[in-house]
Design a protein around this motif. Sequence first.
Motif, PDB file in Angstrom:
ATOM      1  N   GLY A   1       0.820  -1.217   0.000  1.00 21.11           N
ATOM      2  CA  GLY A   1       0.000   0.000   0.000  1.00 21.11           C
ATOM      3  C   GLY A   1       0.846   1.255   0.000  1.00 21.11           C
ATOM      4  N   ALA A   2       1.928   1.237   0.789  1.00 28.26           N
ATOM      5  CA  ALA A   2       2.821   2.397   0.833  1.00 28.26           C
ATOM      6  C   ALA A   2       3.460   2.649  -0.528  1.00 28.26           C
ATOM      7  CB  ALA A   2       3.899   2.177   1.890  1.00 28.26           C
ATOM      8  N   ILE A   3       3.861   1.566  -1.222  1.00 24.48           N
ATOM      9  CA  ILE A   3       4.445   1.719  -2.572  1.00 24.48           C
ATOM     10  C   ILE A   3       3.433   2.339  -3.527  1.00 24.48           C
ATOM     11  CG2 ILE A   3       5.325   0.450  -4.567  1.00 24.48           C
ATOM     12  CD1 ILE A   3       6.575  -1.532  -2.576  1.00 24.48           C
ATOM     13  N   ALA A   4       2.164   1.862  -3.433  1.00 22.47           N
ATOM     14  CA  ALA A   4       1.117   2.402  -4.302  1.00 22.47           C
ATOM     15  C   ALA A   4       0.900   3.894  -4.041  1.00 22.47           C
ATOM     16  CB  ALA A   4      -0.182   1.629  -4.091  1.00 22.47           C
ATOM     17  N   VAL A   5       0.864   4.286  -2.765  1.00 26.18           N
ATOM     18  CA  VAL A   5       0.688   5.704  -2.421  1.00 26.18           C
ATOM     19  C   VAL A   5       1.872   6.535  -2.921  1.00 26.18           C
ATOM     20  CG1 VAL A   5       0.559   7.335  -0.506  1.00 26.18           C
ATOM     21  CG2 VAL A   5      -0.786   5.229  -0.428  1.00 26.18           C
ATOM     22  N   LEU A   6       3.078   6.011  -2.762  1.00 25.92           N
ATOM     23  CA  LEU A   6       4.261   6.731  -3.220  1.00 25.92           C
ATOM     24  C   LEU A   6       4.281   6.893  -4.741  1.00 25.92           C
ATOM     25  CD1 LEU A   6       6.926   5.109  -0.864  1.00 25.92           C
ATOM     26  CD2 LEU A   6       6.138   7.489  -0.799  1.00 25.92           C
ATOM     27  N   LEU A   7       3.805   5.860  -5.452  1.00 25.42           N
ATOM     28  CA  LEU A   7       3.711   5.970  -6.912  1.00 25.42           C
ATOM     29  C   LEU A   7       2.710   7.045  -7.320  1.00 25.42           C
ATOM     30  CD1 LEU A   7       3.876   2.221  -8.034  1.00 25.42           C
ATOM     31  CD2 LEU A   7       5.604   3.988  -8.431  1.00 25.42           C
ATOM     32  N   MET A   8       1.599   7.146  -6.583  1.00 28.77           N
ATOM     33  CA  MET A   8       0.612   8.189  -6.873  1.00 28.77           C
ATOM     34  C   MET A   8       1.176   9.576  -6.587  1.00 28.77           C
ATOM     35  SD  MET A   8      -3.117   6.673  -5.780  1.00 28.77           S
ATOM     36  CE  MET A   8      -2.635   6.005  -4.183  1.00 28.77           C
ATOM     37  N   LEU A   9       1.948   9.696  -5.497  1.00 25.82           N
ATOM     38  CA  LEU A   9       2.599  10.972  -5.205  1.00 25.82           C
ATOM     39  C   LEU A   9       3.623  11.326  -6.279  1.00 25.82           C
ATOM     40  CD1 LEU A   9       3.173  10.705  -1.333  1.00 25.82           C
ATOM     41  CD2 LEU A   9       1.627  12.272  -2.533  1.00 25.82           C
ATOM     42  N   SER A  10       4.346  10.314  -6.761  1.00 25.09           N
ATOM     43  CA  SER A  10       5.302  10.545  -7.845  1.00 25.09           C
ATOM     44  C   SER A  10       4.593  11.043  -9.100  1.00 25.09           C
ATOM     45  CB  SER A  10       6.083   9.264  -8.143  1.00 25.09           C
ATOM     46  OG  SER A  10       6.965   9.457  -9.231  1.00 25.09           O
ATOM     47  N   ALA A  11       3.436  10.410  -9.398  1.00 18.60           N
ATOM     48  CA  ALA A  11       2.640  10.844 -10.555  1.00 18.60           C
ATOM     49  C   ALA A  11       2.179  12.291 -10.371  1.00 18.60           C
ATOM     50  CB  ALA A  11       1.451   9.914 -10.744  1.00 18.60           C
ATOM     51  N   PHE A  12       1.775  12.627  -9.144  1.00 25.17           N
ATOM     52  CA  PHE A  12       1.321  13.990  -8.857  1.00 25.17           C
ATOM     53  C   PHE A  12       2.457  14.995  -9.085  1.00 25.17           C
ATOM     54  CE2 PHE A  12       1.378  17.318  -5.570  1.00 25.17           C
ATOM     55  CZ  PHE A  12       0.313  18.081  -6.001  1.00 25.17           C
ATOM     56  N   PHE A  13       3.636  14.712  -8.578  1.00 25.70           N
ATOM     57  CA  PHE A  13       4.763  15.626  -8.745  1.00 25.70           C
ATOM     58  C   PHE A  13       5.172  15.748 -10.215  1.00 25.70           C
ATOM     59  CE2 PHE A  13       5.770  14.670  -4.149  1.00 25.70           C
ATOM     60  CZ  PHE A  13       5.576  15.966  -3.699  1.00 25.70           C
ATOM     61  N   SER A  14       5.203  14.625 -10.934  1.00 29.38           N
ATOM     62  CA  SER A  14       5.591  14.658 -12.351  1.00 29.38           C
ATOM     63  C   SER A  14       4.593  15.458 -13.171  1.00 29.38           C
ATOM     64  CB  SER A  14       5.698  13.237 -12.901  1.00 29.38           C
ATOM     65  OG  SER A  14       6.718  12.519 -12.257  1.00 29.38           O
ATOM     66  N   GLY A  15       3.308  15.180 -12.967  1.00 25.86           N
ATOM     67  CA  GLY A  15       2.274  15.913 -13.704  1.00 25.86           C
ATOM     68  C   GLY A  15       2.273  17.388 -13.358  1.00 25.86           C
ATOM     69  N   SER A  16       2.488  17.709 -12.072  1.00 30.36           N
ATOM     70  CA  SER A  16       2.498  19.113 -11.645  1.00 30.36           C
ATOM     71  C   SER A  16       3.657  19.868 -12.276  1.00 30.36           C
ATOM     72  CB  SER A  16       2.605  19.188 -10.121  1.00 30.36           C
ATOM     73  OG  SER A  16       1.504  18.558  -9.510  1.00 30.36           O
ATOM     74  N   GLU A  17       4.822  19.223 -12.317  1.00 27.43           N
ATOM     75  CA  GLU A  17       5.987  19.871 -12.930  1.00 27.43           C
ATOM     76  C   GLU A  17       5.722  20.206 -14.385  1.00 27.43           C
ATOM     77  OE1 GLU A  17      10.614  18.848 -14.145  1.00 27.43           O
ATOM     78  OE2 GLU A  17       9.380  17.340 -13.153  1.00 27.43           O
ATOM     79  N   THR A  18       5.179  19.239 -15.121  1.00 31.41           N
ATOM     80  CA  THR A  18       4.893  19.468 -16.543  1.00 31.41           C
ATOM     81  C   THR A  18       3.831  20.540 -16.728  1.00 31.41           C
ATOM     82  OG1 THR A  18       5.480  17.189 -17.077  1.00 31.41           O
ATOM     83  CG2 THR A  18       4.117  18.370 -18.670  1.00 31.41           C
ATOM     84  N   ALA A  19       2.753  20.467 -15.942  1.00 33.30           N
ATOM     85  CA  ALA A  19       1.653  21.417 -16.085  1.00 33.30           C
ATOM     86  C   ALA A  19       2.097  22.838 -15.791  1.00 33.30           C
ATOM     87  CB  ALA A  19       0.503  21.014 -15.161  1.00 33.30           C
TER      88      ALA A  19
END
Length: 434
Positions: A16-34
């Motif tokens: 579960g922690a890995i899944a949450v961290l992957l979602m946070l990674s997606a959030f940071f990556s998408g935010s940087e691009t946006a």
Amino acid sequence: MDSASAYDTAFWLTTGAIAVLLMLSAFFSGSETALTAASRGKLRAQADRGSKGAEVALEVTEDNERLIGAVLLGNNVVNILSASLATALLTRLFGDSGVALATLVMTALVLIFSEVLPKTWAITKPETAAAFVARPIRLVVIVLSPIVALVRLIVRLFLMIFGVRTDPDSHILSLREEIAGALALGHSEGAVQKEDRDRLLGALDLSDRTVEEVMRHRSKIEMIDLDAAPDAILSAVLASPHSRLPLYRGERDNVLGVIHAKDLLRAVDKTLRGGDGTLSALRDLDILAVAMKPYFVPETTPLDEQMREFLKRRSHFALVVDEYGDLRGLITLEDILEEIVGQIADEFDIDAEHQIKQGDNGAILVDGAMTIRDLNRATDWSLPDDEANTIAGLVIHEAQMIPTEGQVFSFHGFRFEVISRKENRLTRLKIRPL
């Protein structure tokens, strides 16, 4: 290890922690691009329409270095932490081979779900995505600002070692280039017409161009000698295609006034009606009393500043002088407007646009006095105008001499042939792209 003990509470918590961290990674990556891809102009338009997210996005992107530092710090922390947890989990399940397996699995998961997918979404609608992520990113930037400040200091110290200095306000200075690049791209893709591009670029260039570059040179100015008879002056004014003419006495540099044709005709009408109605009544007409005071401007005045002065003074005509006070030429409000909208002609204008004639083999015949800017506009070429204003001036500068008729030169990817020369002026040139 049996399956019962392998899939215990620790396993599911780690997963579960890995899944949450992957979602946070997606959030940071998408935010940087946006936030980096979003147009600040479009965000400003959305903010003006009441979008709070766009307003926060504008605030966050004011300091790009700080923003990128915070986002990259958060993204790297969650990526490294998720990879470490995955390695520990798979090593527990598969032993030493779990390290290689964790590398493969996490690379695939991070690449697909934390990099490509969120960045693709963000780049599709960057302004919408930027407004959506702006608030949480602002919180992240505030929380991580002490660490980011330390990282920025270290980065700048390393850059200074290699002679690179960062300018946090450089994006402000590059705004004009960004607009010009967008117009050029829009024209190349067919979204912006050439005329629209030229007008917008002309307006942008006013602050970078000076009066000297667009003025009518003194050799081409029609002037009236005040020592001439009033009836001769009247005939000269009526014969001229211009409504305003400078008045001089003795030397042409000694300009005493500017006569407007309408003011002169009013004075002539008043004189004739008060006299015997013949031209002899004009002998005592004081032309200088009817004229306006001359308005002098330095040749180095930027065009946008000069246009504001014209509008402020409610005047359309100025004489241009150099640093020694010598007459260099004249400029009108119409000359400045033509830099934006192109040639403005009326029924009294001498058709100077015979300056370009189509020749053979893709060559064109041009007037030597034609400005490089006008030629570039007409042909979509990009001849440099840093060292000279006119085509003749460019040829003389590159040749380092005053060429004779028939001489041919090649530079800047074009072939220049001198067709005709009058005294020291190149009056006609043939130009062909190489």
